[in-house]
Design a protein around this motif. Structure first.
Motif, PDB file in Angstrom:
ATOM      1  N   CYS A  62      92.137  30.696  71.942  1.00  0.00           N
ATOM      2  CA  CYS A  62      91.051  31.325  72.832  1.00  0.00           C
ATOM      3  C   CYS A  62      90.861  32.752  72.464  1.00  0.00           C
ATOM      4  O   CYS A  62      91.967  33.477  72.115  1.00  0.00           O
ATOM      5  CB  CYS A  62      91.590  31.132  74.359  1.00  0.00           C
ATOM      6  SG  CYS A  62      90.565  32.033  75.389  1.00  0.00           S
ATOM      7  N   HIS A  64      90.220  35.216  74.057  1.00  0.00           N
ATOM      8  CA  HIS A  64      90.707  35.999  75.353  1.00  0.00           C
ATOM      9  C   HIS A  64      92.173  36.403  75.081  1.00  0.00           C
ATOM     10  O   HIS A  64      92.519  37.539  74.562  1.00  0.00           O
ATOM     11  CB  HIS A  64      90.749  35.416  76.621  1.00  0.00           C
ATOM     12  CG  HIS A  64      91.026  36.168  77.798  1.00  0.00           C
ATOM     13  ND1 HIS A  64      91.644  35.738  79.014  1.00  0.00           N
ATOM     14  CD2 HIS A  64      91.144  37.446  77.849  1.00  0.00           C
ATOM     15  CE1 HIS A  64      92.187  36.631  79.730  1.00  0.00           C
ATOM     16  NE2 HIS A  64      91.563  37.926  79.221  1.00  0.00           N
ATOM     17  N   ARG A  65      93.235  35.521  75.165  1.00  0.00           N
ATOM     18  CA  ARG A  65      94.512  35.814  75.000  1.00  0.00           C
ATOM     19  C   ARG A  65      95.325  34.785  73.954  1.00  0.00           C
ATOM     20  O   ARG A  65      96.448  34.933  74.226  1.00  0.00           O
ATOM     21  CB  ARG A  65      95.135  35.836  76.360  1.00  0.00           C
ATOM     22  CG  ARG A  65      94.592  36.651  77.449  1.00  0.00           C
ATOM     23  CD  ARG A  65      94.840  38.350  76.941  1.00  0.00           C
ATOM     24  NE  ARG A  65      95.994  38.737  76.645  1.00  0.00           N
ATOM     25  CZ  ARG A  65      96.397  39.569  75.882  1.00  0.00           C
ATOM     26  NH1 ARG A  65      95.287  40.340  75.097  1.00  0.00           N
ATOM     27  NH2 ARG A  65      97.586  39.934  75.576  1.00  0.00           N
ATOM     28  N   GLY A  66      94.560  34.060  73.253  1.00  0.00           N
ATOM     29  CA  GLY A  66      95.071  33.369  72.179  1.00  0.00           C
ATOM     30  C   GLY A  66      95.547  31.899  72.709  1.00  0.00           C
ATOM     31  O   GLY A  66      96.299  31.255  71.907  1.00  0.00           O
ATOM     32  N   MET A  67      95.464  31.592  74.046  1.00  0.00           N
ATOM     33  CA  MET A  67      95.912  30.107  74.328  1.00  0.00           C
ATOM     34  C   MET A  67      95.321  29.015  73.437  1.00  0.00           C
ATOM     35  O   MET A  67      94.161  29.109  73.207  1.00  0.00           O
ATOM     36  CB  MET A  67      95.564  29.879  76.107  1.00  0.00           C
ATOM     37  CG  MET A  67      95.809  28.639  76.391  1.00  0.00           C
ATOM     38  SD  MET A  67      97.538  28.432  76.377  1.00  0.00           S
ATOM     39  CE  MET A  67      98.162  28.523  77.978  1.00  0.00           C
ATOM     40  N   CYS A  81      89.402  26.735  78.716  1.00  0.00           N
ATOM     41  CA  CYS A  81      90.482  27.249  78.334  1.00  0.00           C
ATOM     42  C   CYS A  81      91.394  27.299  79.307  1.00  0.00           C
ATOM     43  O   CYS A  81      91.358  27.277  80.686  1.00  0.00           O
ATOM     44  CB  CYS A  81      90.608  28.837  77.749  1.00  0.00           C
ATOM     45  SG  CYS A  81      92.278  29.363  77.633  1.00  0.00           S
ATOM     46  N   TYR A  83      94.227  28.827  80.521  1.00  0.00           N
ATOM     47  CA  TYR A  83      94.916  29.936  80.997  1.00  0.00           C
ATOM     48  C   TYR A  83      93.828  30.753  81.956  1.00  0.00           C
ATOM     49  O   TYR A  83      94.427  30.745  83.188  1.00  0.00           O
ATOM     50  CB  TYR A  83      95.162  31.020  79.888  1.00  0.00           C
ATOM     51  CG  TYR A  83      96.291  31.910  79.987  1.00  0.00           C
ATOM     52  CD1 TYR A  83      96.812  32.042  81.136  1.00  0.00           C
ATOM     53  CD2 TYR A  83      96.609  32.732  78.950  1.00  0.00           C
ATOM     54  CE1 TYR A  83      97.814  33.099  81.338  1.00  0.00           C
ATOM     55  CE2 TYR A  83      97.809  33.574  79.050  1.00  0.00           C
ATOM     56  CZ  TYR A  83      98.254  33.634  80.492  1.00  0.00           C
ATOM     57  OH  TYR A  83      99.341  34.934  80.505  1.00  0.00           O
ATOM     58  N   HIS A  84      92.702  30.925  81.574  1.00  0.00           N
ATOM     59  CA  HIS A  84      91.961  31.701  82.692  1.00  0.00           C
ATOM     60  C   HIS A  84      90.556  31.301  82.887  1.00  0.00           C
ATOM     61  O   HIS A  84      89.807  31.781  83.541  1.00  0.00           O
ATOM     62  CB  HIS A  84      91.536  33.317  82.407  1.00  0.00           C
ATOM     63  CG  HIS A  84      92.850  33.967  81.927  1.00  0.00           C
ATOM     64  ND1 HIS A  84      93.268  34.197  80.529  1.00  0.00           N
ATOM     65  CD2 HIS A  84      93.854  34.530  82.553  1.00  0.00           C
ATOM     66  CE1 HIS A  84      94.533  34.555  80.740  1.00  0.00           C
ATOM     67  NE2 HIS A  84      94.939  35.038  81.746  1.00  0.00           N
ATOM     68  N   GLY A  85      90.598  30.029  82.387  1.00  0.00           N
ATOM     69  CA  GLY A  85      89.308  29.199  82.533  1.00  0.00           C
ATOM     70  C   GLY A  85      87.972  29.341  81.850  1.00  0.00           C
ATOM     71  O   GLY A  85      86.987  28.920  82.125  1.00  0.00           O
ATOM     72  N   TRP A  86      88.027  30.570  80.948  1.00  0.00           N
ATOM     73  CA  TRP A  86      86.727  30.406  80.245  1.00  0.00           C
ATOM     74  C   TRP A  86      86.288  29.407  79.517  1.00  0.00           C
ATOM     75  O   TRP A  86      87.117  28.594  79.104  1.00  0.00           O
ATOM     76  CB  TRP A  86      87.140  31.798  79.054  1.00  0.00           C
ATOM     77  CG  TRP A  86      87.344  33.242  79.623  1.00  0.00           C
ATOM     78  CD1 TRP A  86      88.078  33.718  80.624  1.00  0.00           C
ATOM     79  CD2 TRP A  86      87.419  34.066  78.637  1.00  0.00           C
ATOM     80  NE1 TRP A  86      88.272  34.893  80.746  1.00  0.00           N
ATOM     81  CE2 TRP A  86      87.995  35.446  79.347  1.00  0.00           C
ATOM     82  CE3 TRP A  86      86.976  34.535  77.430  1.00  0.00           C
ATOM     83  CZ2 TRP A  86      87.972  36.672  79.027  1.00  0.00           C
ATOM     84  CZ3 TRP A  86      87.095  35.902  77.065  1.00  0.00           C
ATOM     85  CH2 TRP A  86      87.434  36.985  77.721  1.00  0.00           C
TER      86      TRP A  86
END
Ligand code: FES
Ligand SMILES: [Fe+2]
Length: 371
Positions: A62, A64-67, A81, A83-86
């Motif tokens: 991702c 955002h933070r690589g998930m 994603c 992690y934060h749902g993007w």
């Protein structure tokens, strides 16, 4: 790498070539709505199939933070994603939604992209274009289209059979390629009463010529010392059988056998997964024996045996390679392998200088070896 040095100290550099199409996985391993992880040239990918069954490939991280996006949810169009749902469009990687934003925060969501790769299906395989330079910039760069369509097997009639084989090899792409280009291991690795034995070793003389990005073993009547070819000549009622074998960068070996109206065609690739790991995929198409029962199964059996023999050999070889032994490539049997390295080097050089690629072969060459 000059050609006049007979014994060449040769440690393959395992250099992986970017800017080409690579086979990622067999089409039948990809189900709608179930994205799967894959690795090509040390790049983690998530590959999936949308509602219309069209394949896509995203970088499995991702922006955002690589998930890993492969951990997320896929609704048939967008990947969310975990992690934060993007949410990202599965084909373009374009961000569609950032759930944490409040109305007055005007971050331009659609300017954010997860890395995405051109992805096409050909001959029952999913191909992914791995661009150069490096990975598609995750973050704010849009996907770039591939400059060429994905490679395809040559076919010579509308109706044909198709089958594939795949095997993981515990070595770098270069060792895998050398194994594929090497004509001298046949009698030792691929012994079988119906194919050839060590006693059947004899001198061979083959003509090679340069072609763009590679070389061709020119059409000829293949070794008459093997039963399958004798059978084929009889079956096709053809005076001659012609075989053409092409090698083209980065990793494509295509073989075409034609006898009268019958043909057999294969496209074999050795794909770098990581620096020390590659995979061989053989995909074959043919119109021979199409309607005789069991023959396709027999062909598959024979091919599986061949690939398994090569895989086993490379597994054993990788033991020997662990401690970086001194290696060599000799003339003429290892000349195709030398050309492979020279082509790679020439390609890299042309990328560096921006000049057209200088082909390492001056013209047609005849090679001799015993096998
Ligand atoms: S890491 Fe993917 S949304 Fe935050
Ligand atoms: Fe082999």
């Amino acid at each position: 790498m000059p050609d006049d040095i007979p014994l060449q100290s040769q440690t393959p550099d395992a250099l992986m070539l970017f800017g080409f199409w690579y086979r990622a996985l067999p089409s039948n391993q990809l189900r709608r709505g179930e994205p799967t992880k894959a690795m090509l040239l040390e790049q983690p990918l998530v590959i999936g199939r949308d509602e219309q069954a069209k394949a896509f490939a995203l970088r499995d991280a991702c922006p955002h933070r690589g998930m890993p996006l492969s951990c997320g949810r896929f609704d048939g169009q967008q990947i969310e994603c975990s992690y934060h749902g993007w949410r990202f469009d599965a084909h373009t990687g374009q961000c569609q939604l950032i759930p944490s934003l409040v109305p007055e925060q005007n971050l331009k969501v659609d300017r954010i992209y997860a890395g995405s790769y051109p992805c096409e299906e050909r001959d029952d395989f999913v191909w992914v274009f791995i661009p150069d330079p490096g990975p598609v910039g995750a973050g704010f760069s849009k996907p770039t289209p591939a400059p060429t369509p994905a490679p395809e097997i040559s076919k010579f009639s509308d109706r044909y059979k198709l089958a594939y084989l795949t095997a993981d090899l515990p070595c770098s792409v270069d060792h895998g390629m050398i194994g594929l280009l090497d004509p001298a291991h046949g009698p030792f690795v691929h012994q079988a009463w119906w194919w050839r034995t060590q006693q059947s070793i004899h001198e061979k003389k083959k003509n090679f010529e340069p072609i763009p990005y590679g070389f061709r073993m020119s059409a000829h009547t293949p070794s008459s010392n093997s039963a399958p070819y004798k059978l084929l000549r009889l079956y096709a009622d053809a005076d001659s059988i012609s075989t053409t074998i092409d090698f083209v960068l980065p990793n494509l070996r295509s073989e075409i056998i034609r006898a009268g109206k019958y043909w057999f065609s294969s496209l074999t690739t050795v794909t770098p997964i990581t620096r020390n790991q590659c995979r061989i995929d053989v995909v074959a198409a043919w119109n021979l024996f199409r309607w005789i029962p069991f023959v396709p199964e027999l062909l598959k059996f024979v091919f599986r045996k061949f690939v398994e023999q090569d895989r086993r050999t490379m597994e054993l070889q990788s033991e020997g390679l662990k401690h970086n032994p001194h290696l060599m490539l000799i003339d003429d049997a290892d000349r195709p392998a030398k050309w492979y390295f020279q082509l790679k080097a020439a390609h890299q050089e042309s990328k560096r200088t921006g000049q057209p690629m200088k082909h390492p072969m001056p013209g047609p060459v005849t090679l001799k070896w015993r096998s």
